[in-house]
Scaffold this active site. Structure first.
Site, PDB file in Angstrom:
ATOM      1  N   ALA A  12      27.352   6.431  16.576  1.00 21.22           N
ATOM      2  CA  ALA A  12      27.632   4.986  16.579  1.00 21.22           C
ATOM      3  C   ALA A  12      28.397   4.586  17.834  1.00 21.22           C
ATOM      4  O   ALA A  12      28.080   3.567  18.476  1.00 21.22           O
ATOM      5  CB  ALA A  12      28.427   4.612  15.328  1.00 21.22           C
ATOM      6  N   ARG A  22      25.202  -2.209  28.882  1.00 21.25           N
ATOM      7  CA  ARG A  22      23.921  -2.773  29.290  1.00 21.25           C
ATOM      8  C   ARG A  22      23.985  -4.301  29.252  1.00 21.25           C
ATOM      9  O   ARG A  22      23.495  -4.980  30.133  1.00 21.25           O
ATOM     10  CB  ARG A  22      22.825  -2.267  28.342  1.00 21.25           C
ATOM     11  CG  ARG A  22      21.480  -2.124  28.995  1.00 21.25           C
ATOM     12  CD  ARG A  22      20.530  -1.297  28.141  1.00 21.25           C
ATOM     13  NE  ARG A  22      20.931   0.088  28.034  1.00 21.25           N
ATOM     14  CZ  ARG A  22      20.807   0.832  26.930  1.00 21.25           C
ATOM     15  NH1 ARG A  22      20.324   0.306  25.826  1.00 21.25           N
ATOM     16  NH2 ARG A  22      21.166   2.088  26.928  1.00 21.25           N
ATOM     17  N   GLU A  33      37.569   9.353  22.645  1.00 19.98           N
ATOM     18  CA  GLU A  33      37.038  10.383  21.741  1.00 19.98           C
ATOM     19  C   GLU A  33      38.067  11.508  21.638  1.00 19.98           C
ATOM     20  O   GLU A  33      38.435  12.110  22.635  1.00 19.98           O
ATOM     21  CB  GLU A  33      35.677  10.891  22.243  1.00 19.98           C
ATOM     22  CG  GLU A  33      35.144  12.121  21.539  1.00 19.98           C
ATOM     23  CD  GLU A  33      35.077  12.026  20.009  1.00 19.98           C
ATOM     24  OE1 GLU A  33      34.442  11.113  19.488  1.00 19.98           O
ATOM     25  OE2 GLU A  33      35.698  12.903  19.332  1.00 19.98           O
ATOM     26  N   CYS A  43      22.870  16.640  13.433  1.00 22.33           N
ATOM     27  CA  CYS A  43      21.790  16.925  12.480  1.00 22.33           C
ATOM     28  C   CYS A  43      21.055  18.218  12.829  1.00 22.33           C
ATOM     29  O   CYS A  43      20.446  18.843  11.959  1.00 22.33           O
ATOM     30  CB  CYS A  43      20.779  15.775  12.471  1.00 22.33           C
ATOM     31  SG  CYS A  43      21.565  14.164  12.460  1.00 22.33           S
ATOM     32  N   ARG A  70      26.831   6.141  33.640  1.00 22.91           N
ATOM     33  CA  ARG A  70      26.432   4.827  33.110  1.00 22.91           C
ATOM     34  C   ARG A  70      27.515   3.776  33.329  1.00 22.91           C
ATOM     35  O   ARG A  70      27.394   2.647  32.852  1.00 22.91           O
ATOM     36  CB  ARG A  70      26.166   4.918  31.605  1.00 22.91           C
ATOM     37  CG  ARG A  70      24.952   5.743  31.268  1.00 22.91           C
ATOM     38  CD  ARG A  70      24.724   5.789  29.773  1.00 22.91           C
ATOM     39  NE  ARG A  70      23.495   6.509  29.482  1.00 22.91           N
ATOM     40  CZ  ARG A  70      22.889   6.519  28.303  1.00 22.91           C
ATOM     41  NH1 ARG A  70      23.403   5.844  27.294  1.00 22.91           N
ATOM     42  NH2 ARG A  70      21.776   7.187  28.119  1.00 22.91           N
ATOM     43  N   ASN A 305      23.297   5.034  14.579  1.00 28.88           N
ATOM     44  CA  ASN A 305      22.744   4.632  15.879  1.00 28.88           C
ATOM     45  C   ASN A 305      22.402   3.155  15.913  1.00 28.88           C
ATOM     46  O   ASN A 305      22.701   2.450  16.875  1.00 28.88           O
ATOM     47  CB  ASN A 305      21.504   5.472  16.205  1.00 28.88           C
ATOM     48  CG  ASN A 305      21.884   6.828  16.782  1.00 28.88           C
ATOM     49  OD1 ASN A 305      22.320   6.916  17.919  1.00 28.88           O
ATOM     50  ND2 ASN A 305      21.768   7.872  15.994  1.00 28.88           N
ATOM     51  N   TYR A 426      -7.333   8.649   5.650  1.00 28.08           N
ATOM     52  CA  TYR A 426      -7.813   9.857   4.971  1.00 28.08           C
ATOM     53  C   TYR A 426      -8.684  10.683   5.915  1.00 28.08           C
ATOM     54  O   TYR A 426      -9.583  10.159   6.563  1.00 28.08           O
ATOM     55  CB  TYR A 426      -8.643   9.505   3.729  1.00 28.08           C
ATOM     56  CG  TYR A 426      -9.576  10.639   3.326  1.00 28.08           C
ATOM     57  CD1 TYR A 426      -9.047  11.850   2.901  1.00 28.08           C
ATOM     58  CD2 TYR A 426     -10.968  10.510   3.429  1.00 28.08           C
ATOM     59  CE1 TYR A 426      -9.879  12.919   2.590  1.00 28.08           C
ATOM     60  CE2 TYR A 426     -11.795  11.575   3.118  1.00 28.08           C
ATOM     61  CZ  TYR A 426     -11.253  12.774   2.692  1.00 28.08           C
ATOM     62  OH  TYR A 426     -12.073  13.833   2.392  1.00 28.08           O
TER      63      TYR A 426
HETATM   64  C1  FAD Z   1      24.953  19.353   9.542  1.00 30.59           C
HETATM   65  C2  FAD Z   1      24.607  17.901   9.543  1.00 30.59           C
HETATM   66  C3  FAD Z   1      23.284  17.512   9.414  1.00 30.59           C
HETATM   67  C4  FAD Z   1      22.953  16.164   9.402  1.00 30.59           C
HETATM   68  N1  FAD Z   1      21.637  15.811   9.282  1.00 30.59           N
HETATM   69  C5  FAD Z   1      21.282  14.506   9.320  1.00 30.59           C
HETATM   70  C6  FAD Z   1      19.923  14.138   9.290  1.00 30.59           C
HETATM   71  O1  FAD Z   1      19.032  14.992   9.231  1.00 30.59           O
HETATM   72  N2  FAD Z   1      19.623  12.815   9.335  1.00 30.59           N
HETATM   73  C7  FAD Z   1      20.586  11.848   9.433  1.00 30.59           C
HETATM   74  O2  FAD Z   1      20.259  10.652   9.498  1.00 30.59           O
HETATM   75  N3  FAD Z   1      21.899  12.178   9.478  1.00 30.59           N
HETATM   76  C8  FAD Z   1      22.266  13.479   9.421  1.00 30.59           C
HETATM   77  N4  FAD Z   1      23.592  13.831   9.504  1.00 30.59           N
HETATM   78  C9  FAD Z   1      24.620  12.767   9.529  1.00 30.59           C
HETATM   79  C10 FAD Z   1      24.887  12.263  10.936  1.00 30.59           C
HETATM   80  O3  FAD Z   1      25.200  13.332  11.781  1.00 30.59           O
HETATM   81  C11 FAD Z   1      26.047  11.279  10.890  1.00 30.59           C
HETATM   82  O4  FAD Z   1      25.685  10.230  10.027  1.00 30.59           O
HETATM   83  C12 FAD Z   1      26.378  10.729  12.269  1.00 30.59           C
HETATM   84  O5  FAD Z   1      26.888  11.724  13.097  1.00 30.59           O
HETATM   85  C13 FAD Z   1      27.427   9.624  12.150  1.00 30.59           C
HETATM   86  O6  FAD Z   1      27.778   9.193  13.419  1.00 30.59           O
HETATM   87  P1  FAD Z   1      29.121   8.411  13.685  1.00 30.59           P
HETATM   88  O7  FAD Z   1      29.157   8.157  15.146  1.00 30.59           O
HETATM   89  O8  FAD Z   1      29.239   7.265  12.754  1.00 30.59           O
HETATM   90  O9  FAD Z   1      30.288   9.395  13.238  1.00 30.59           O
HETATM   91  P2  FAD Z   1      30.725  10.846  13.693  1.00 30.59           P
HETATM   92  O10 FAD Z   1      29.549  11.663  14.091  1.00 30.59           O
HETATM   93  O11 FAD Z   1      31.607  11.351  12.619  1.00 30.59           O
HETATM   94  O12 FAD Z   1      31.583  10.592  14.996  1.00 30.59           O
HETATM   95  C14 FAD Z   1      32.832   9.961  14.940  1.00 30.59           C
HETATM   96  C15 FAD Z   1      33.663  10.424  16.112  1.00 30.59           C
HETATM   97  O13 FAD Z   1      34.862   9.662  16.109  1.00 30.59           O
HETATM   98  C16 FAD Z   1      35.907  10.482  16.587  1.00 30.59           C
HETATM   99  N5  FAD Z   1      37.170   9.920  16.134  1.00 30.59           N
HETATM  100  C17 FAD Z   1      37.578   9.709  14.846  1.00 30.59           C
HETATM  101  N6  FAD Z   1      38.807   9.173  14.825  1.00 30.59           N
HETATM  102  C18 FAD Z   1      39.190   9.037  16.112  1.00 30.59           C
HETATM  103  C19 FAD Z   1      40.366   8.542  16.732  1.00 30.59           C
HETATM  104  N7  FAD Z   1      41.392   8.061  16.018  1.00 30.59           N
HETATM  105  N8  FAD Z   1      40.431   8.544  18.086  1.00 30.59           N
HETATM  106  C20 FAD Z   1      39.399   9.020  18.835  1.00 30.59           C
HETATM  107  N9  FAD Z   1      38.268   9.508  18.294  1.00 30.59           N
HETATM  108  C21 FAD Z   1      38.161   9.504  16.960  1.00 30.59           C
HETATM  109  C22 FAD Z   1      35.618  11.840  15.956  1.00 30.59           C
HETATM  110  O14 FAD Z   1      36.234  12.873  16.699  1.00 30.59           O
HETATM  111  C23 FAD Z   1      34.088  11.892  16.017  1.00 30.59           C
HETATM  112  O15 FAD Z   1      33.659  12.598  17.172  1.00 30.59           O
HETATM  113  C24 FAD Z   1      23.968  15.186   9.531  1.00 30.59           C
HETATM  114  C25 FAD Z   1      25.305  15.572   9.653  1.00 30.59           C
HETATM  115  C26 FAD Z   1      25.633  16.909   9.670  1.00 30.59           C
HETATM  116  C27 FAD Z   1      27.070  17.317   9.822  1.00 30.59           C
END
Ligand code: FAD
Length: 464
Positions: A12, A22, A33, A43, A70, A305, A426
């Protein structure tokens, strides 16, 4: 020059930052981060862990240098420690240097994700016990597999990550036991689908114990561990705790950002929170469920995303909308593909939606074509209107992409009759003449017709 600060740099956060830059190239876009990586595919971790020849760095989509190229001011190993939303200031602590800096912002995007649930079980903090959430978790687990050469693993939790890791660890030659508190694997899936998953695990040598509560992880003689449950002790060398995640909302809460009924951050369709100039996206935020018509929290990379893009665009002055989710998700365990979209019958009933459930089986390919295997579908449709409410599929064959037909039908508000009339492709290598999707719709239509006859008969009895 305006400044847009994004907290969190994975799905996200990086989508938001890239989109904001952009839209407003002149803006100062800062990403904070906490960890050492940004923009990686969590994933892919189970598949990467299964393959000892691959490095976890293969999962990194954008390196820090790519991000900075970027024009984004990326601050790795910086933890946002506080937000003063009145002064529009974020405090960020440099986790290596130790200094805390204050950054004022014109717009702030919270993309702090989710954290693994750590149940209050004694012994989880010791060596040999892992979670799998961040790339560094995957690296630690993979390194342990290489160095300690464990022979046995216990996976606590039979959700999709537990299932993917059961396959990965079997692939690495470990004896694997999955323990699950409820009485089926894959919570959130219908029992008919869960039974097929349990069968696939069994066929591939994974031992499954459902209806079991883990009480402690204990150290035993030598380097071994034991997972003590209410049904006895399971000796092991490695424990993976995969019992789900919770939204990381502490920072949001401290900034006065309202949480929704699910416990994640409440947002509107432009990813705005209740606090002016503060947006939220991804696993820390709710999403509108297009079937239930209510906020939902279904943490997935797809949603993160898309929401990130909308949050970033709007933080840069845009007026984008996120269309909502149907909870579409899929995974694979060994040769079995499993997927779902919409609501299960149980979830629908909980929301007061009266549904009929239809279970059907159809071949994945034409009769006589090599590799034709049964696909099981459970379909929930609203009694009375026939509106499609949800579907789940499992089988050896194309399932995860077939579920997308149901997801599309949900977005269009289809009835099962409209679904049944679809002109799907099909040819023997791809599908039988009547695709499993169409057969599921036919069986559901017949169930709905039978339910309507029952209702009419009951009304007649009352009228007499
Ligand atoms: C093993 C595994 C398999 C998966 N498979 C799938 C799949 O097949 N399909 C699917 O759709 N989804 C899948 N997911 C889920 C997907 O990975 C997550 O939904 C996605 O990563 C969420 O993204 P995000 O950016 O919201 O959060 P995150 O990936 O949790 O990223 C958040 C980031 O914020 C940072 N952060 C938090 N607090 C702070 C702070 N106070 N200051 C600075 N940084 C901070 C953290 O360090 C982290 O890096 C999977 C997840 C895992 C673990």
């Amino acid at each position: 020059m305006s400044r847009i600060v994004v907290i969190g740099g994975v799905a996200a956060g990086m989508s938001a930052a890239s989109q904001a830059k952009r839209r407003q190239p002149e803006a100062d876009v800062v990403v904070l981060e906490r960890g050492p990586y940004v923009s990686y595919g969590a994933c892919g971790m189970p598949y990467n862990i299964e393959d000892p020849a691959r490095t976890m760095d293969d999962l990194v989509v954008l390196t820090p240098a790519d991000v900075r190229e970027r024009g984004i001011d990326l601050r790795l190993r910086h933890r946002a420690s506080g937000v003063d939303s009145k002064r529009r200031v974020v405090a960020a602590q440099d986790l290596e240097g130790g200094a805390t800096v204050e950054l004022d912002y014109d717009a702030l995007v919270l993309a702090t994700g989710a954290a693994p649930v750590q149940p209050p079980i004694p012994g989880l903090g010791q060596p040999g016990v892992f979670v799998l959430r961040e790339l560094t978790d995957g690296q630690a687990l993979k390194q342990h597999l290489a160095e300690a050469q464990p022979a046995r693993a216990v996976i606590v939790g039979a959700g999709y990550i537990g299932m993917e890791m059961a396959e990965a660890l079997r692939g690495r030659g470990l004896a694997v036991t999955v323990v699950e508190r409820i009485d089926q694997v894959t919570p959130g899936f219908d029992p008919a689908i869960a039974a097929l998953v349990a069968d696939a695990l069994g066929r591939h040598g994974v031992s499954v114990e459902t209806g079991v509560t883990v009480q402690a992880v204990e150290k035993v003689e030598g380097d071994g561990l034991a997972v003590r449950t209410d049904r006895g002790s399971i000796p092991t060398d490695l424990v993976l705790v995969a019992v789900g995640v919770r939204p990381r909302v502490e920072l949001a809460r401290s900034a006065g950002v309202a949480l929704g009924e699910t416990g994640a951050i409440a947002v509107d369709d432009g990813m705005r929170t209740n606090v002016p100039a503060v947006f939220a996206a991804g696993d820390c935020a709710e999403a509108w469920h297009i079937v239930s018509g209510r906020p939902a929290w279904i943490p997935l990379g797809t949603t993160a995303n898309k929401q990130g893009k909308v949050a970033g665009a709007n933080a840069a002055g845009g007026t984008e909308c996120f269309a909502g989710i149907a909870g579409t998700a899929g995974f694979k365990v060994f040769d079995l593909e499993v997927a779902r979209t919409g609501l299960t019958s149980t979830e629908a009933a909980g929301l007061g939606i009266d549904v009929v459930t239809a279970i059907s089986r159809q071949r994945s390919r034409a009769h006589g074509y090599p590799g034709a295997n049964p696909i099981t579908t459970t379909l929930a449709a609203e009694r009375g209107t026939g509106r499609l409410i949800g579907a789940q599929m499992a089988g050896v064959g194309v399932v995860a992409k077939r579920i997308d037909v149901f997801a599309t039908a949900l977005a269009a508000g289809f009835t099962v009759e409209a679904l049944e009339a679809l002109d799907l492709s099909y040819a023997p290598p791809f599908a039988p003449v009547f695709d499993p999707v169409l057969i599921a719709a036919t069986v559901a239509r017949k169930r709905l017709e039978a339910a309507a006859r029952e209702d009419a008969a009951a009304a007649g009895r009352v009228g007499r």
